[in-house]
Design a protein around this motif. Structure first.
Motif, PDB file in Angstrom:
ATOM      1  N   PHE B  87       0.818  -1.325  -0.095  1.00 46.52           N
ATOM      2  CA  PHE B  87       0.114  -0.083  -0.011  1.00 46.52           C
ATOM      3  C   PHE B  87       0.896   1.239  -0.155  1.00 46.52           C
ATOM      4  O   PHE B  87       1.899   1.533   0.679  1.00 46.52           O
ATOM      5  CB  PHE B  87      -0.779  -0.053   1.146  1.00 46.52           C
ATOM      6  CG  PHE B  87      -2.101  -0.918   1.174  1.00 46.52           C
ATOM      7  CD1 PHE B  87      -3.190  -0.201   0.499  1.00 46.52           C
ATOM      8  CD2 PHE B  87      -2.031  -2.048   1.712  1.00 46.52           C
ATOM      9  CE1 PHE B  87      -4.297  -1.259   0.604  1.00 46.52           C
ATOM     10  CE2 PHE B  87      -3.256  -2.857   1.719  1.00 46.52           C
ATOM     11  CZ  PHE B  87      -4.384  -2.324   1.099  1.00 46.52           C
ATOM     12  N   PHE B  89      -0.113   5.445   0.486  1.00 48.02           N
ATOM     13  CA  PHE B  89      -1.058   6.474   0.944  1.00 48.02           C
ATOM     14  C   PHE B  89      -0.588   7.688   0.724  1.00 48.02           C
ATOM     15  O   PHE B  89       0.473   8.106   0.355  1.00 48.02           O
ATOM     16  CB  PHE B  89      -1.306   6.250   2.446  1.00 48.02           C
ATOM     17  CG  PHE B  89      -1.557   4.976   2.940  1.00 48.02           C
ATOM     18  CD1 PHE B  89      -2.701   4.319   2.680  1.00 48.02           C
ATOM     19  CD2 PHE B  89      -0.567   4.098   3.522  1.00 48.02           C
ATOM     20  CE1 PHE B  89      -3.128   2.960   3.230  1.00 48.02           C
ATOM     21  CE2 PHE B  89      -0.834   2.897   3.898  1.00 48.02           C
ATOM     22  CZ  PHE B  89      -2.057   2.221   3.620  1.00 48.02           C
ATOM     23  N   SER B  91      -0.996  10.364   2.556  1.00 44.96           N
ATOM     24  CA  SER B  91      -0.329  11.004   3.600  1.00 44.96           C
ATOM     25  C   SER B  91       0.769  10.113   4.110  1.00 44.96           C
ATOM     26  O   SER B  91       1.183  10.353   5.433  1.00 44.96           O
ATOM     27  CB  SER B  91      -1.467  11.254   4.852  1.00 44.96           C
ATOM     28  OG  SER B  91      -1.882  10.153   5.345  1.00 44.96           O
ATOM     29  N   ASN B  93       1.849   8.010   5.841  1.00 40.75           N
ATOM     30  CA  ASN B  93       1.575   6.866   6.927  1.00 40.75           C
ATOM     31  C   ASN B  93       2.840   6.253   7.617  1.00 40.75           C
ATOM     32  O   ASN B  93       2.615   4.982   7.342  1.00 40.75           O
ATOM     33  CB  ASN B  93       0.332   5.845   6.654  1.00 40.75           C
ATOM     34  CG  ASN B  93      -0.898   6.457   6.546  1.00 40.75           C
ATOM     35  OD1 ASN B  93      -1.103   7.713   7.363  1.00 40.75           O
ATOM     36  ND2 ASN B  93      -1.885   6.073   5.962  1.00 40.75           N
ATOM     37  N   LEU B  95       5.396   5.427  10.456  1.00 39.94           N
ATOM     38  CA  LEU B  95       5.426   5.347  11.977  1.00 39.94           C
ATOM     39  C   LEU B  95       6.357   6.108  12.496  1.00 39.94           C
ATOM     40  O   LEU B  95       7.533   6.275  12.178  1.00 39.94           O
ATOM     41  CB  LEU B  95       5.708   3.923  12.485  1.00 39.94           C
ATOM     42  CG  LEU B  95       4.467   2.837  11.934  1.00 39.94           C
ATOM     43  CD1 LEU B  95       4.708   1.765  12.997  1.00 39.94           C
ATOM     44  CD2 LEU B  95       3.125   3.606  11.908  1.00 39.94           C
ATOM     45  N   GLN B  96       6.182   7.283  13.132  1.00 39.12           N
ATOM     46  CA  GLN B  96       7.151   8.452  13.722  1.00 39.12           C
ATOM     47  C   GLN B  96       8.276   7.850  14.690  1.00 39.12           C
ATOM     48  O   GLN B  96       9.103   8.481  14.751  1.00 39.12           O
ATOM     49  CB  GLN B  96       6.272   9.431  14.428  1.00 39.12           C
ATOM     50  CG  GLN B  96       5.344  10.274  13.664  1.00 39.12           C
ATOM     51  CD  GLN B  96       5.978  11.043  12.301  1.00 39.12           C
ATOM     52  OE1 GLN B  96       6.889  11.437  12.161  1.00 39.12           O
ATOM     53  NE2 GLN B  96       5.294  10.483  10.846  1.00 39.12           N
ATOM     54  N   GLY B  97       7.908   6.591  15.265  1.00 41.02           N
ATOM     55  CA  GLY B  97       8.969   6.276  16.240  1.00 41.02           C
ATOM     56  C   GLY B  97       9.967   5.423  15.591  1.00 41.02           C
ATOM     57  O   GLY B  97      11.050   5.112  16.307  1.00 41.02           O
ATOM     58  N   LEU B  98       9.759   5.231  14.516  1.00 37.49           N
ATOM     59  CA  LEU B  98      10.850   4.448  13.512  1.00 37.49           C
ATOM     60  C   LEU B  98      11.629   4.998  12.570  1.00 37.49           C
ATOM     61  O   LEU B  98      11.274   6.258  11.992  1.00 37.49           O
ATOM     62  CB  LEU B  98      10.170   3.339  12.718  1.00 37.49           C
ATOM     63  CG  LEU B  98       9.138   2.233  13.554  1.00 37.49           C
ATOM     64  CD1 LEU B  98       8.750   1.337  12.604  1.00 37.49           C
ATOM     65  CD2 LEU B  98       9.950   1.659  14.792  1.00 37.49           C
ATOM     66  N   GLU B 102      13.742   1.548   9.434  1.00 34.24           N
ATOM     67  CA  GLU B 102      12.776   0.466  10.280  1.00 34.24           C
ATOM     68  C   GLU B 102      11.281   0.567   9.865  1.00 34.24           C
ATOM     69  O   GLU B 102      10.771  -0.223   9.736  1.00 34.24           O
ATOM     70  CB  GLU B 102      12.731   0.888  11.725  1.00 34.24           C
ATOM     71  CG  GLU B 102      14.065   0.658  12.501  1.00 34.24           C
ATOM     72  CD  GLU B 102      14.320   1.340  13.749  1.00 34.24           C
ATOM     73  OE1 GLU B 102      14.995   0.966  14.518  1.00 34.24           O
ATOM     74  OE2 GLU B 102      13.574   2.540  13.941  1.00 34.24           O
ATOM     75  N   MET B 105      11.232  -1.909   7.199  1.00 34.52           N
ATOM     76  CA  MET B 105      11.541  -3.244   7.856  1.00 34.52           C
ATOM     77  C   MET B 105      10.276  -3.823   8.408  1.00 34.52           C
ATOM     78  O   MET B 105       9.907  -4.920   8.605  1.00 34.52           O
ATOM     79  CB  MET B 105      12.489  -3.246   9.042  1.00 34.52           C
ATOM     80  CG  MET B 105      13.884  -3.141   8.467  1.00 34.52           C
ATOM     81  SD  MET B 105      15.080  -2.734   9.939  1.00 34.52           S
ATOM     82  CE  MET B 105      15.203  -4.550  10.891  1.00 34.52           C
ATOM     83  N   LEU B 106       9.336  -2.879   8.636  1.00 31.67           N
ATOM     84  CA  LEU B 106       7.922  -3.194   9.447  1.00 31.67           C
ATOM     85  C   LEU B 106       7.197  -4.427   8.802  1.00 31.67           C
ATOM     86  O   LEU B 106       6.974  -5.533   9.599  1.00 31.67           O
ATOM     87  CB  LEU B 106       7.231  -2.259   9.337  1.00 31.67           C
ATOM     88  CG  LEU B 106       5.963  -1.961  10.413  1.00 31.67           C
ATOM     89  CD1 LEU B 106       6.697  -2.241  11.837  1.00 31.67           C
ATOM     90  CD2 LEU B 106       5.134  -0.898  10.410  1.00 31.67           C
ATOM     91  N   PRO B 107       6.761  -4.662   7.706  1.00 31.82           N
ATOM     92  CA  PRO B 107       6.324  -5.659   7.023  1.00 31.82           C
ATOM     93  C   PRO B 107       7.078  -7.181   7.437  1.00 31.82           C
ATOM     94  O   PRO B 107       6.563  -8.117   7.514  1.00 31.82           O
ATOM     95  CB  PRO B 107       6.272  -5.515   5.424  1.00 31.82           C
ATOM     96  CG  PRO B 107       6.183  -4.001   5.414  1.00 31.82           C
ATOM     97  CD  PRO B 107       7.153  -3.681   6.267  1.00 31.82           C
ATOM     98  N   MET B 109       9.186  -7.594   9.885  1.00 34.40           N
ATOM     99  CA  MET B 109       9.067  -8.075  11.047  1.00 34.40           C
ATOM    100  C   MET B 109       7.805  -8.546  11.431  1.00 34.40           C
ATOM    101  O   MET B 109       7.922  -9.226  12.811  1.00 34.40           O
ATOM    102  CB  MET B 109       9.367  -6.783  11.942  1.00 34.40           C
ATOM    103  CG  MET B 109      10.738  -6.101  11.941  1.00 34.40           C
ATOM    104  SD  MET B 109      12.041  -7.341  12.084  1.00 34.40           S
ATOM    105  CE  MET B 109      11.998  -7.529  13.779  1.00 34.40           C
ATOM    106  N   LEU B 110       6.718  -8.480  10.647  1.00 39.86           N
ATOM    107  CA  LEU B 110       5.463  -8.933  10.978  1.00 39.86           C
ATOM    108  C   LEU B 110       5.375 -10.498  10.664  1.00 39.86           C
ATOM    109  O   LEU B 110       4.285 -11.080  10.798  1.00 39.86           O
ATOM    110  CB  LEU B 110       4.360  -8.150  10.425  1.00 39.86           C
ATOM    111  CG  LEU B 110       3.851  -6.843  11.157  1.00 39.86           C
ATOM    112  CD1 LEU B 110       3.140  -5.586  10.303  1.00 39.86           C
ATOM    113  CD2 LEU B 110       3.146  -7.165  12.410  1.00 39.86           C
ATOM    114  N   ARG B 117      16.470 -11.059  11.408  1.00 39.04           N
ATOM    115  CA  ARG B 117      16.483  -9.576  11.542  1.00 39.04           C
ATOM    116  C   ARG B 117      17.549  -8.842  10.646  1.00 39.04           C
ATOM    117  O   ARG B 117      17.094  -8.129   9.837  1.00 39.04           O
ATOM    118  CB  ARG B 117      16.410  -9.097  12.886  1.00 39.04           C
ATOM    119  CG  ARG B 117      16.115  -7.624  13.052  1.00 39.04           C
ATOM    120  CD  ARG B 117      15.601  -7.083  14.455  1.00 39.04           C
ATOM    121  NE  ARG B 117      16.937  -6.854  15.125  1.00 39.04           N
ATOM    122  CZ  ARG B 117      16.983  -6.075  16.418  1.00 39.04           C
ATOM    123  NH1 ARG B 117      16.036  -6.250  16.802  1.00 39.04           N
ATOM    124  NH2 ARG B 117      17.985  -5.929  16.713  1.00 39.04           N
TER     125      ARG B 117
END
Lengths: 427, 222
Positions: B87, B89, B91, B93, B95-98, B102, B105-107, B109-110, B117
């Motif tokens: 996806f 978007f 805006s 989207n 994640l501000q903490g990453l 990172e 990497m999110l998908p 890590m899920l 890693r």
């Protein structure tokens, strides 16, 4: 999602909301600190009380009844027959008679090598009790405890608590030195005058010198008495023509602590009384400590519950603010169960961190409290060096309980997070 | 490949039913870049989320990457999104903490397949390199420009080597030059064999598409 991935994402989420994470960790920390501190205090005070009142849960002290129908029921005097009947009661592992020495015995001077611990010219009258060797065998580590018929030194056992009382009370009162730290008195010989009494007109017609040798220290010996072999007391009674009045006490060893109430009742039915002086004191202190600790732990549990509520409220607010972030997680492949697990993992991390910090804080507060208390309190017998005890299980509990409380508190927010509709949230 | 057959969607406003999609049929082949245009509120984004297995409350049949969505459990749908769909978007989207890396990497890590890693990190770095942002790997989203953020979002979308890219107004928050760069990136992805479906109201995007479909009154037309 793998556990590693779960923790990675949970940590990242916490990093994104540092402030919330810190507030929640602080809540868990307060709960953990109070829980660990109160539990450690209860346990520490309980240890101190047990040092002061070392009553064994399996021992029952039977004494002759003051007024009894013993003659009719076969009880009353504690003779060998009574000891045999007591030993035969169900639940009795052993029975050890005691016999108070009715011949006066005095210590006219210090034990060899301990002159500095004895006021010059002082003679001390020593109450003596004869005990069956089995009573003190566990504290003698194989050293002999038999009557020396050849006039040799009489093996003697003193209360372990007497040394503490000497150091903290007797020595200051006598204005003499305390015992050297770490000294082992076992094997020390004390000169005695048998038949001599410091009480006027109580000295026997025959007085002779003898020696006592300290064979060991035992909490089964009364605090202000010297225990010698039962046969020694019998021999001295014969030497001085003292009549047989039966044993002064019989100590029963119950097979299990649960057998004690039944033994007490049985001994009373036989016409004897049960000396519950020390036991009752220990039980009273134990009850006070237990009730106080219970109240404090309950308070700590309430604080943990409040911490869980605070975490629940904070996480719920956080979830509402992070709906879009959760929707993005869903878009990149997080199932509702993953989202739920991430929120619970966040709570778990908060709980573990808060618990660890709280436990460390409790250790620090305890050290400080000990330092202050030891500075303020006078040096009395059995004064504990610490009022806290920190066995490993308390430290583990200090981490596990806040972690569990945080996870429980996060159940509702996690369910809310798992119900976030990504399509609607991202539109 | 994306296939929608007779897809309907109705929103409810209290007692009132508001049909937003009235039987949409759509097929986008691998290697094809298709743009759906239409006015705001026409249901473009709704259509995209249905096609991406994010919205489950619809009628009709949807097949993504040869997997029919009917009857899939939430976990299987999530796994399909993770494996086969990327996806992008309007805006971003992120994640501000990453950091940028990172976020990419999110998908990975899920995933449940126990991917190492270090391997996830290496592949994420490759994805960032592909969108020209290798140098900004450690930067948090707040320090990136709009165009850079969208590139990071695209890197996240292509990280799992999906078969389908779904983009919702991907240039809506970008200036003209940056937008052109993003559009050409989508063209590249289509040429690489990915199925790319973009919903937009911008002409420059539709110009780059192989096909442009109009969503009007709940129906698609050429």
């Amino acid at each position: 999602m793998s556990a590693r991935g779960l923790l990675w994402i949970a940590r990242a989420s916490l990093r994104a909301d540092r402030r919330g994470a810190i507030v929640n960790t602080a809540a868990a920390c307060v709960g953990a600190a109070s829980l660990v501190l109160f539990l450690a205090l209860g346990l520490g005070v309980s240890h101190a009380a047990r040092r002061m009142f070392p009553a064994e849960a399996r021992l029952v002290d039977v004494v002759p009844g003051a007024v009894s129908l013993g003659g009719v029921l076969g009880g009353g005097q504690l003779d060998d027959g009574a000891v045999a009947r007591l030993r035969a009661l169900p639940g009795v592992a052993d029975a050890w008679p005691r016999l108070a020495l009715r011949v006066p015995l005095a210590v006219p001077g210090p034990p060899r090598g301990l002159d500095y611990n004895w006021p010059p010219g002082m003679t001390v009258q020593v109450p003596v009790v004869g005990v069956a060797p089995g009573l003190v065998a566990q504290d003698l580590r194989g050293r002999p405890f038999v009557d020396p018929r050849d006039g040799g030194p009489i093996p003697t056992v003193l209360s372990g608590r007497l040394l503490e009382v000497y150091d903290k009370t007797i020595a200051p009162a006598w204005n003499v030195r305390r015992l050297p730290p770490g000294i082992s008195l076992v094997g020390v010989e004390v000169p005695v005058r048998i038949g001599f009494s410091i009480v006027p007109q109580k000295t026997e017609a025959r007085v002779y010198d003898g020696r006592l040798v300290l064979a060991g220290l035992s909490d089964r010996v009364p605090l202000y008495m010297a225990a010698v072999p039962l046969d020694t007391v019998r021999r001295l009674h014969r030497e001085y023509g003292k009549s047989d009045q039966g044993y002064t006490q019989v100590t029963l060893l119950a097979r299990r602590p649960d057998d004690v109430p039944g033994l007490v009742a049985a001994a009373r039915r036989m016409g004897f009384a049960v000396d519950e002086g020390e036991r009752a004191a220990a039980e009273r202190v134990g009850t006070v400590v237990l009730v106080t600790t219970g109240a404090l732990v309950l308070l700590a549990a309430v604080m943990c519950a409040l911490a869980a509520l605070a975490i629940a409220q904070s996480l719920s607010a956080s979830i509402r603010g992070r709906a879009k972030e959760i929707a993005v997680l869903a878009a990149v492949g997080a199932a509702p169960a993953d989202v739920r697990a991430i929120v619970l993992a966040e709570a778990g991390i908060i709980g573990v961190l808060g618990g660890a910090v709280g436990t460390l804080a409790a250790l620090g507060v305890a050290a400080l409290a000990d330092r202050v208390a030891l500075g303020l309190l006078p040096d009395f017998p059995f004064r504990p060096e610490t009022f806290f005890a920190f066995p490993a299980w308390i430290l583990l509990l200090g981490i596990a309980v806040p972690a569990a409380a945080a996870v429980v508190g996060a159940l509702a927010p996690a369910a809310i997070a798992a119900r976030v509709d990504p399509a609607r949230t991202l539109s | 490949m994306i296939r929608l057959a007779g897809v309907t969607k109705t929103f409810r406003d209290g007692e009132q039913a508001l049909p937003i999609l009235r039987g949409v049929d759509l097929e986008v082949a691998p290697g094809e870049l298709v743009a759906i245009v239409g006015p705001s509120g026409s249901g473009k984004s709704t259509l995209l989320y249905i096609a991406g297995a994010l919205d489950t409350d619809y009628g009709g049949e949807v097949t993504i990457a040869d997997v029919p969505l009917a009857g899939l459990s939430p976990t299987r749908r999530a796994a399909l999104r993770n494996r086969a769909v990327g996806f992008v978007f309007q805006s971003f989207n992120l994640l501000q903490g990453l950091s940028a890396l990172e976020n990419v990497m999110l998908p990975g890590m899920l995933r449940r397949d126990g991917t190492d890693r270090a391997d996830v990190r290496e592949r994420a770095a490759d994805a960032l390199d592909r969108v020209g942002l290798a140098a900004k790997a450690k930067a948090p989203p707040a320090r990136l420009s709009g165009g850079e953020r969208q590139r990071v979002a695209i890197a996240r979308a292509i990280f799992t080597r999906p078969r389908v890219i779904l983009a919702d107004e991907p240039t809506g928050n970008l200036d003209a030059v940056t937008g052109e760069g993003i559009i050409s990136l989508f063209g590249e992805l289509a040429r690489d064999g990915l199925t790319v479906l973009v919903v937009t109201h911008e002409e420059r995007v539709s110009r780059a598409a192989a096909r442009v479909l109009h969503l009007h009154d709940g129906r698609l037309s050429s």
